[in-house]
Design a protein around this motif. Structure first.
Motif: not given
Length: 268
Positions: A219-220, A260-261, A207-215, A240-243
């Motif tokens: 360790i992103k 490694d991530r 979910t977007p909320e889970e991704l925000l927490a990871l970012l 943001p910061l996406a390849l």
């Protein structure tokens, strides 16, 4: 098959035109067998190949134009609707967009020879903002090549087609049973592949909320935007910061992706 011949002989070219129109609308009614049989009959002087081709091209353009204007009006929504009923939802739009990005409108010249591409290409052409005149020119060329190839095959191989039809006729109802069973097996296999894909997709979602927490963590994760170029033009928003690595270029860019991530992909 003999019933198909009887129908073509009785109702003539309008039946072929209707078959082409319905197939190009997306109904599972293959027009190529009808065109091939009609081509063989035109070789015997029972039908006019000129009227056959002209009507088939017009019928195809009308059906494709309906999807084109729906794409122009509804944009990407019409593609999502079409892919919900597709038996290959994982590649429905992605492969079509990749071909469109590579070839542009000239891809309509061979679209009808590629399963799935024929139905998706017209609304995609409309959704990407191409002009009506340009669309009709390329679509008419593609329809002429497609219908012309089927009719020509019927005219060239009319003797072999007669022998095949005679053999099927000798089998009687067993020929119909065999064809129906073969089609049923293909549909069941594709449907099972669709179910498996959707199950894996649900398990792999974030979910977007889970991704925000990871970012926000120390360790992103590695986030990769795998959308096609045309999809990015329609919606330029990015995480943001996406390849930015289109899906078809992932294999050649594997060396650039850290291992490694956690890796998160997003598309359309």
């Amino acid at each position: 098959m003999t019933r198909l011949i009887a129908l073509v002989v009785r109702y003539g070219t309008p039946l072929v035109w209707l078959n082409v129109f319905l197939e190009q609308l997306g109904l599972p009614i293959p027009a190529v067998p009808t065109l091939v049989v009609a081509g063989a009959l035109s070789r015997d002087g029972k039908m006019s190949s000129t009227l056959l081709l002209a009507g088939s091209v017009v019928a195809s353009i009308i059906a494709d134009a309906i999807w084109f204007f729906l794409g122009k009006r509804l944009g990407y929504r019409v593609l999502r609707t079409m892919c919900r009923i597709s038996l290959s939802p994982d590649s429905c739009v992605r492969d079509t967009e990749a071909r469109f990005d590579r070839w542009g409108m000239p891809s309509l010249l061979f679209a009808k020879f590629v399963p799935g591409f024929s139905t998706i290409a017209p609304p995609l052409a409309g959704a990407t903002g191409h002009g009506v005149a340009e669309f009709i020119a390329y679509d008419a060329g593609g329809a002429l090549l497609w219908a012309g190839a089927a009719v020509a095959a019927g005219r060239i191989f009319h003797r072999a087609i007669d022998r095949v039809l005679l053999a099927l006729n000798n089998l009687g109802y067993w020929a119909v049973v065999f064809i129906i069973c073969a089609l049923a097996i293909v549909i069941v296999v594709k449907w099972w592949q669709r179910i498996r894909f959707l199950r894996r997709l649900r398990l792999a979602r974030i979910t977007p909320e889970e991704l925000l927490a990871l970012l926000d963590a120390e360790i992103k994760p590695i986030v990769i935007d795998v959308r096609t170029a045309s999809a990015q033009k329609r919606d330029p928003r990015r995480i943001p910061l996406a390849l930015v690595i289109p899906g078809d270029r992932i294999p050649e860019r594997l060396a650039d992706i850290p291992r490694d991530r956690e890796i998160i992909l997003y598309c359309t």
